[in-house]
Design a protein around this motif. Structure first.
Motif: not given
Length: 676
Positions: A1-29
């Motif tokens: 069954m082919p995968l839908r594109k919608g979840p990947f678009l939503e994931l990309a938007a979510y990642l962009e919104s969490k850029r600051g959180l990812v950066t802070r976690r990465w710096l701490r690690a």
């Protein structure tokens, strides 16, 4: 069954919104990783310099999925990042760890996204795999760039080229193993729910789980995969590790899901904690070690067979030695004025018999030492006695070669806590070596010097010496010094190995020294001593001499020569012989023996069963049972003791030791289990 594109678009938007959180976690690690020394020297702006562009490309790749995935989108940014980190002094391992931490942070945010999303499990797996492939390509591109710069630097430094290339190859190999996890299945379980988050492809191969069904949960892993006999132990250790934190590792069996084949695996893992202290995840690796385990078991089985073979060989060699040694003893008892030729024959037989017996003992000792089976029978005694015993053992051989042995020991007793027999063996082996590796007419010295809490015994000779290149390996098993004149020196090359191990077991040290070929050798043994008040030395005058009375002695041995020759040696007593177990039991009922000297390896009823049946006879209540066997390992002695034997002698027995035992026996004492 082919995968839908919608979840990947939503994931990309979510990642962009969490850029600051990812950066802070990465710096701490990165900041908290002690292995990344160079990262600690960079400012925050220097660390995150390339992060915006890399993160932007990550989001672009996710948006393009699933129709178009190209994990090489980050090639240019990765090369820039690798070049920048090289300029800041990063090593390969540090660059990998930095990008790996970034991947972990992105994967964590991705899991948080799917935790509140209704996307199918196949979509979640595809997203995690996409990020895994993307970062794999990023890591390799960045590393390749860093390696290229390192190659340029190596090429510019010709004097350091070979060393630097070697170090680079080692580092690159370590990184390749870490990055690709070659041979390891990698998986992650969600902490609160213990569901399977993701697995790499090798994990599916090891477990036999169809990849289409997704990763196994913690519960399914135990119930469907782990061997039932190992499941409870695995659960117990897993819960203990989770409670106390830290790393988890366990070896157990699995039954593959697809074909039910049993495999042996090793699991390593670590629990990851959430900010509130709870367990957020368990990340582990699984390695199939079935072949390695089978190979190790094969080696252990080969070692067991080797020990069994050596024990049987020693038994078969000792059996004919017993009547030969007895015959030599009988010759010595016949006439004091026998012709010189006959005395020479008797002495030669006795001497060579003792030499062969010692070779067998050394061979068995080095086998027992290698498997940790040798045990010391400790008591406090005067070490001078062991030295005198060793000289007495080697004196016939020394006289044969016209060698002179000079002994210098302290005037006062020097007490040690040790095994007298084993320490006598140590000094005897050293004297045997000195005689063996010296020309006829050599001068050999044994000098003992006592200090406050130790004694130093030096055995020196003026023989062929030891080349400096061979001093380091002289105490290794089966190493034999080659004579410079090409003459063959008899021996097995195990005597010095026994010396070193026995001395170390006594808390001492053994060392060899020589000024070179032709300059002789010095072997020094240092042992800890005891205070003079530690024990009362036995009175030699109390040792038994002649028999207190004539005893009834039953000798049981299927080797007629051994039994009949021993009966002649024990002629001061009333001796009868039996040549099998049935005859021995029948004779014991009529003979009422005071002592039974019993061969263990009898045909039909073996000696151990004969001993047990003899102990059950009322006529044998006060008799002493003496085992006489070609088997002399600690476990052999234990078995004879359990069967009711108070003593265990190894063939060929020293006739004087057996005579002393019988002479010191007082009827009525054997029933309490004690033996003189």
């Amino acid at each position: 069954m082919p995968l839908r594109k919608g979840p990947f678009l939503e994931l990309a938007a979510y990642l962009e919104s969490k850029r600051g959180l990812v950066t802070r976690r990465w710096l701490r690690a990165v900041r908290s990783d002690p292995a990344m020394e160079q990262a600690g020297r960079l400012s925050t702006s220097q660390l995150v310099d390339h992060l915006p562009s890399i993160f932007e490309q990550i989001c672009a790749v996710v948006r393009a999925a699933p129709e178009q995935t190209n994990p090489l989108h980050l090639r240019d940014d990765a090369r820039k990042h690798g070049r920048d980190r090289w300029m800041h002094g990063y090593q390969l391992d540090e660059l990998y760890r930095e990008l790996d931490q970034l991947q972990r942070c992105v994967q964590q945010v991705t899991r948080e996204f799917f935790a509140g999303d209704s996307a199918s499990r196949s979509t979640q797996i595809a997203a995690h795999r996409l990020l895994e492939d993307l970062f794999s390509a990023t890591v390799h591109t960045a590393i390749k760039q860093l390696i290229e710069h390192q190659d340029e630097r190596v090429a510019a430094t010709s004097g350091e080229r070979d060393r630097a290339l070697s170090a680079q190859k080692k580092s690159e190999e370590r990184l390749r193993i870490a990055a690709s996890a070659a041979g390891l299945g990698i998986f992650e379980w969600h902490g609160p729910t213990r569901t399977g988050v993701w697995e790499n492809s090798l994990m599916y191969e090891i477990t036999g789980q169809p990849e289409s069904l997704g990763p196994l949960s913690c519960r399914a892993f135990v119930r469907e995969l782990v061997h039932p006999d190992d499941a409870q132990t695995l659960i117990t250790h897993y819960m203990e590790a989770m409670e106390h934190g830290g790393d988890f590792h366990e070896t157990f069996r699995i039954q593959r899901i697809d074909d039910h084949v049993t495999r042996v695996v090793k699991m390593y893992g670590r629990f990851q904690a959430a900010p509130d202290g709870s367990i957020s995840a368990f990340v582990g690796s699984l390695e199939d070690i079935t072949r390695r385990t089978a190979a190790e078991e094969s080696l252990r089985e080969a070692d067991r067979r080797k020990d069994a073979f050596l024990a049987t060989l020693a038994h078969e060699l000792r059996n004919p030695l017993a009547p030969i040694r007895n015959a030599a003893e009988i010759l010595g008892q016949l006439h004091a004025d026998m012709p010189p030729e006959v005395e020479w024959v008797r002495a030669t037989i006795a001497r060579q018999c003792s030499h062969l017996a010692r070779l067998i003992d050394d061979l068995m000792d080095v086998s027992r030492i290698s498997t940790g089976k040798i045990q010391l029978q400790r008591k406090v005694f005067d070490i001078r006695e062991a030295i005198r015993d060793a000289v007495e053992i080697n004196l016939p051989m020394a006289e044969e070669h016209r060698d002179r042995i000079h002994v210098g020991v302290p005037d006062m007793p020097v007490l040690v806590d040790g095994d007298r027999t084993r320490l006598t063996q140590v000094f005897s082996n050293l004297l045997d070596n000195a005689i063996k590796y010296s020309d006829d007419g050599a001068s050999i010295a044994v000098d003992a010097t006592a200090y406050d809490d130790s004694i130093e015994i030096v055995v020196s000779d003026n023989g062929i010496g030891i080349p400096p290149s061979q001093l380091g390996e002289l105490f290794s098993p089966y190493v034999q010094l080659a004579a410079p004149d090409g003459r063959w020196r008899s021996g097995l090359g195990v005597g010095l190995s026994v010396v070193r191990t026995v001395v170390q077991m006594h808390g001492g040290q053994a060392a060899a020294a020589s000024d070179g070929a032709g300059e002789g050798a010095r072997f020094t043994v240092t042992l800890p001593t005891m205070p003079a008040a530690a024990a009362r030395m036995p009175d030699d005058a109390s040792r038994p001499g002649h028999p207190a009375r004539r005893l009834r002695v039953l000798v049981v041995d299927d080797n007629r020569d051994a039994a009949e020759s021993l009966a002649i040696i024990l002629g001061d007593h009333d001796v009868r012989c039996a040549f099998d177990g049935e005859a021995a039991l029948a004779m014991a009922k009529e003979f009422h023996a005071d002592a039974v000297i019993l061969d263990i390896a009898l045909p039909g009823i073996d000696g151990l069963e004969v001993a047990r049946r003899l102990r059950a006879l009322p006529q044998m209540d006060n008799a002493i049972l003496v085992a006489l066997s070609g088997f002399g390992a600690p476990e052999d002695r234990a078995r004879s003791r359990e069967a009711g034997c108070q003593q265990h002698f190894v063939k060929p027995v020293n006739p004087e030791a057996l005579i002393d035992l019988l002479n010191s026996y007082a009827p009525g004492r054997a029933g309490d289990g004690e033996c003189p």
